[in-house]
Structure formats: C-alpha cells, structure tokens
Design a protein around this motif. Structure first.
Motif, PDB file in Angstrom:
ATOM      1  N   ALA A 192      38.834  -9.994  18.918  1.00  0.00           N
ATOM      2  CA  ALA A 192      38.735  -8.525  18.896  1.00  0.00           C
ATOM      3  C   ALA A 192      38.946  -7.917  20.287  1.00  0.00           C
ATOM      4  CB  ALA A 192      37.376  -8.107  18.338  1.00  0.00           C
TER       5      ALA A 192
ATOM      6  N   PRO B  44      34.071  -4.587   7.349  1.00  0.00           N
ATOM      7  CA  PRO B  44      33.098  -5.064   8.338  1.00  0.00           C
ATOM      8  C   PRO B  44      33.739  -5.417   9.678  1.00  0.00           C
ATOM      9  CG  PRO B  44      32.665  -6.073   6.207  1.00  0.00           C
ATOM     10  CD  PRO B  44      33.959  -5.330   6.078  1.00  0.00           C
TER      11      PRO B  44
ATOM     12  N   LEU C 207      34.452  -2.312  11.525  1.00  0.00           N
ATOM     13  CA  LEU C 207      33.225  -1.811  12.148  1.00  0.00           C
ATOM     14  C   LEU C 207      32.928  -2.571  13.437  1.00  0.00           C
ATOM     15  CD1 LEU C 207      30.719  -1.287   9.175  1.00  0.00           C
ATOM     16  CD2 LEU C 207      31.779   0.449  10.621  1.00  0.00           C
ATOM     17  N   PHE C 208      33.111  -3.871  13.388  1.00  0.00           N
ATOM     18  CA  PHE C 208      32.844  -4.678  14.585  1.00  0.00           C
ATOM     19  C   PHE C 208      33.755  -4.255  15.737  1.00  0.00           C
ATOM     20  CE2 PHE C 208      33.737  -8.183  17.411  1.00  0.00           C
ATOM     21  CZ  PHE C 208      32.463  -8.565  17.787  1.00  0.00           C
TER      22      PHE C 208
ATOM     23  N   HIS D  97      35.174  -1.430  16.134  1.00  0.00           N
ATOM     24  CA  HIS D  97      34.750  -0.101  16.571  1.00  0.00           C
ATOM     25  C   HIS D  97      33.541  -0.212  17.499  1.00  0.00           C
ATOM     26  CE1 HIS D  97      32.290   3.604  16.102  1.00  0.00           C
ATOM     27  NE2 HIS D  97      33.446   4.169  16.337  1.00  0.00           N
ATOM     28  N   GLN D  98      32.595  -1.072  17.155  1.00  0.00           N
ATOM     29  CA  GLN D  98      31.408  -1.254  18.010  1.00  0.00           C
ATOM     30  C   GLN D  98      31.800  -1.794  19.380  1.00  0.00           C
ATOM     31  OE1 GLN D  98      28.922  -3.857  15.746  1.00  0.00           O
ATOM     32  NE2 GLN D  98      28.051  -2.216  14.507  1.00  0.00           N
ATOM     33  N   LEU D  99      32.735  -2.730  19.384  1.00  0.00           N
ATOM     34  CA  LEU D  99      33.164  -3.312  20.658  1.00  0.00           C
ATOM     35  C   LEU D  99      33.867  -2.248  21.512  1.00  0.00           C
ATOM     36  CD1 LEU D  99      32.781  -6.187  21.691  1.00  0.00           C
ATOM     37  CD2 LEU D  99      35.145  -6.663  21.069  1.00  0.00           C
TER      38      LEU D  99
ATOM     39  N   LYS E  75      33.340   0.950  21.325  1.00  0.00           N
ATOM     40  CA  LYS E  75      32.299   1.883  21.763  1.00  0.00           C
ATOM     41  C   LYS E  75      31.526   1.297  22.950  1.00  0.00           C
ATOM     42  CE  LYS E  75      30.041   5.711  21.310  1.00  0.00           C
ATOM     43  NZ  LYS E  75      30.683   7.017  21.390  1.00  0.00           N
ATOM     44  N   THR E  76      31.298  -0.005  22.898  1.00  0.00           N
ATOM     45  CA  THR E  76      30.602  -0.675  24.003  1.00  0.00           C
ATOM     46  C   THR E  76      31.390  -0.508  25.300  1.00  0.00           C
ATOM     47  OG1 THR E  76      29.657  -2.296  22.478  1.00  0.00           O
ATOM     48  CG2 THR E  76      29.722  -2.906  24.805  1.00  0.00           C
ATOM     49  N   VAL E  77      32.698  -0.731  25.217  1.00  0.00           N
ATOM     50  CA  VAL E  77      33.551  -0.580  26.406  1.00  0.00           C
ATOM     51  C   VAL E  77      33.476   0.859  26.916  1.00  0.00           C
ATOM     52  CG1 VAL E  77      35.938  -0.655  27.242  1.00  0.00           C
ATOM     53  CG2 VAL E  77      35.096  -2.445  25.704  1.00  0.00           C
TER      54      VAL E  77
ATOM     55  N   LEU F 133      31.045   2.989  26.555  1.00  0.00           N
ATOM     56  CA  LEU F 133      29.735   3.257  27.166  1.00  0.00           C
ATOM     57  C   LEU F 133      29.648   2.642  28.560  1.00  0.00           C
ATOM     58  CD1 LEU F 133      27.400   2.741  24.065  1.00  0.00           C
ATOM     59  CD2 LEU F 133      27.809   4.893  25.272  1.00  0.00           C
TER      60      LEU F 133
END
Lengths: 106, 231
Positions: free
Chosen positions: A11, A36, A39-40, A42-44, A46-48, A50
């Motif tokens: 990812a 799913p 979503l993962f 997207h979370q990764l 978003k982490t970058v 942040l």
C-alpha cells in the motif's frame, strides 16, 4: 491475484507511486474490488497527511537566540565558534549571568 | 536547479524572520534524525546546532545544486555521522529484521490472507480534535517520536520534510529497498497507533464508523470476516 495481506504490504509503494507496473495494476484491481483494503489505503494516506502537519519542535529560546546571533552579519555580532558546542556556552562564566539577558539581545 | 529559491535569497539577504522560521520548522526534526546516529539526545542537540552553524557559514557558497532542505539535512547527516564515528558508534539503518514485519497485526488476517478484522473508516479526522485529553496532532507527534530510530528518520525525511526518495536515501545512507521497508513500517506503526487511540476514544463513533461488510469481495472468494473490531 493479490491477497489483502499482500496489498497492505504494497500500500505504501502504491501511495508513493513507487510500484512497478505489473504489481501496481494488481493492487489497483484488488482495490477496485475490496472495500476493506480501500479503507486501509485511505488510513495510510491520512497518516501521511497527519505526519506532514505535525508541528516542528523549535529550539529552546536560548539556542534560538544564539543561532540568530550567529546568523547576523559578523560586523554586528560575533557568532560563537564553530568548534564549540552551543550547549556548553551557558556554563561559561561570561554568559552565566542571565539567560534572560541573552534572550533580550535577540 | 535553475529557478531562484526565494527563501535562499531571503537568507542570503540576512532576513532574520526567514531564518527563525526555518530553524523553528526544522530544528526538532534535525535533532530527531541526529539522534538516530549518536548516543544521546544532548549530543543530537549539539549536532543539530553545529549543523545550523555550518549552514550559516556555508550559505554564501551554496550553489543550489540540490534544494536548500536537502543541503541542510545532508550537512546534518554528515555532522551526525562524524560525531557517531568519534563515539565509536555505527548507525544502523538496515536492522529491519528485528522490527515486527507485519504492517497489520497478523491476527487481523485469516490464514488465506483476507481480512479477519476489518479496518474502520476514519471520517473527518480533524487534527485539532481532542483524543484522550490531547489534540490528535500531539498524539501523532508522539507516535512519530516513538518509532524505532531508522523508521523515524525515514518517515521524517519523506513525510514530514517531503524529500524525494533518492534524496532521503542518500542522506541517510540506506538502500532503496531498506528505505521503502522502513518507511512503510514506520507509517504503519503510526497508523496502528492511531487505530488503537481512536478505539479508546469515547466518541470514536463520530469518526471511526464501523463498517459491516456482509460479503467479502476478494480474489480468494473466501468467507467473510470472523468479526468486526477495532484493532
């Protein structure tokens, strides 16, 4: 076809577009079909995002002041010697009078 | 590099506001990266300060063959490397085998590699949001700070500082493959930390809405998830 677990490992490369064409297409195909994993990713992402927004930790005021003094043209102010760690300077008798004085000079 | 860098021009013109902003933005991360090379935070702080002085000294001779940021971090890494050598330390950015290899908790997957524990959606994840008594961004900063040194350095250079892969790789002296692994594991740890944090947050339902997926559409065509939990 890739498993979800394999997609999570790819990812980051997918986000950075650092993935070879073949694997990239496989990831894209998987993501098109797998919510799913979307979503993962997207979370990764978003982490970058942040991490990018984390506020940098400034130096303590004394250090900042000394660096500013060093930055000023030599005619206006004598920068500390390069060989001397700045953190050692407050222990110097000449500069131990008051850190407030040093800050005020900035 | 052909276009003049406005920041460089301000620094060469001895614009103190520009210099102060530069220092405030990057100093903490410079200490953080130096810490990956040397033995203590105090020494890392000295290295970062020493690097700033070298930057000030070298600015008039900076030729712009790299970006200003790359140049600053290259100076920092050189200073840190020299200091580490003096301490008899060998910085290790390759020890990825000792880190947990999985991006997601292995229990989160079924044996066939499909999701057993589904990820949840992060809706409207406001950086200002208070989670467990602090702003979300404070947690992100802590999670970044708590990464293993090699992962932290790569994540800082790539995601916080926005350096290109090749530049970050060269500055840290890591192979391309190692950098990719370190970056992905570092990001994943932060993501996992956020997952755990949001799971503990009392109002997580506003932003972390659990998804119910009745049928898993996947290549393997296996049964759906065992359960749907956070982390």
């Amino acid at each position: 076809m890739l498993t979800c677990r394999e997609v999570t490992e790819l990812a980051g490369d997918h986000l950075d577009r650092e993935i070879c064409t073949g694997a990239g297409l496989q990831v894209q195909l998987h993501l098109a079909l797998c919510q799913p994993c979307r979503l993962f990713v997207h979370q990764l992402a978003k982490t970058v995002e942040l991490v990018r927004q984390v506020e940098g930790q400034p130096p303590d005021p004394e250090t900042e002041c000394r660096l500013l003094k060093a930055f000023r043209p030599a005619a206006e102010c004598q920068p500390p010697p390069l060989s001397e760690p700045l953190s050692a300077i407050p222990d110097d008798p000449d500069s131990s009078s008051s850190s407030g004085t040093a800050i005020a000079l900035c | 590099m052909t276009e003049p860098d406005p920041l460089l021009e301000r620094l060469l013109a001895k614009d103190e506001t520009a210099f102060k902003a530069l220092v405030r933005r990057h100093h903490g991360m410079m200490v953080s990266i130096a810490r990956s090379f040397v033995g203590s935070h105090a020494i890392a702080e000295e290295v970062a300060q020493d690097a700033w002085l070298a930057v000030i000294d070298g600015l008039p001779r900076f030729e712009g063959r790299s970006t200003l940021k790359n140049w600053i971090f290259a100076i920092l890494a050189n200073k840190a490397r020299t200091r580490a050598e003096r301490e008899g330390r060998i910085p290790d950015f390759t020890a990825v085998d000792s880190d947990p290899p999985a991006t997601v908790d292995p229990d989160g997957f079924a044996p066939d590699g499909s999701w057993a524990v589904l990820p949840v959606a992060w809706e409207e994840l406001d950086p200002e949001r208070i989670v467990a008594g602090r702003q979300l961004m404070a947690h992100v900063a802590d999670l970044l700070d708590s990464l293993p040194a090699a992962q932290r350095s790569v994540v800082v250079l790539r995601d916080f500082e926005g350096l290109e892969p090749e530049d970050a790789r060269r500055i840290l002296g890591v192979s391309e493959a190692n950098q990719r692994v370190l970056l992905h594991r570092g990001r994943s740890r932060i993501r996992n930390g956020l997952m755990a944090l949001l799971a503990r947050s009392p109002d997580q339902g506003h932003i972390a809405q659990q998804r119910s997926i009745s049928k898993k559409v996947n290549s393997d065509g296996n049964a759906g998830p065992r359960n749907v939990t956070l982390y």
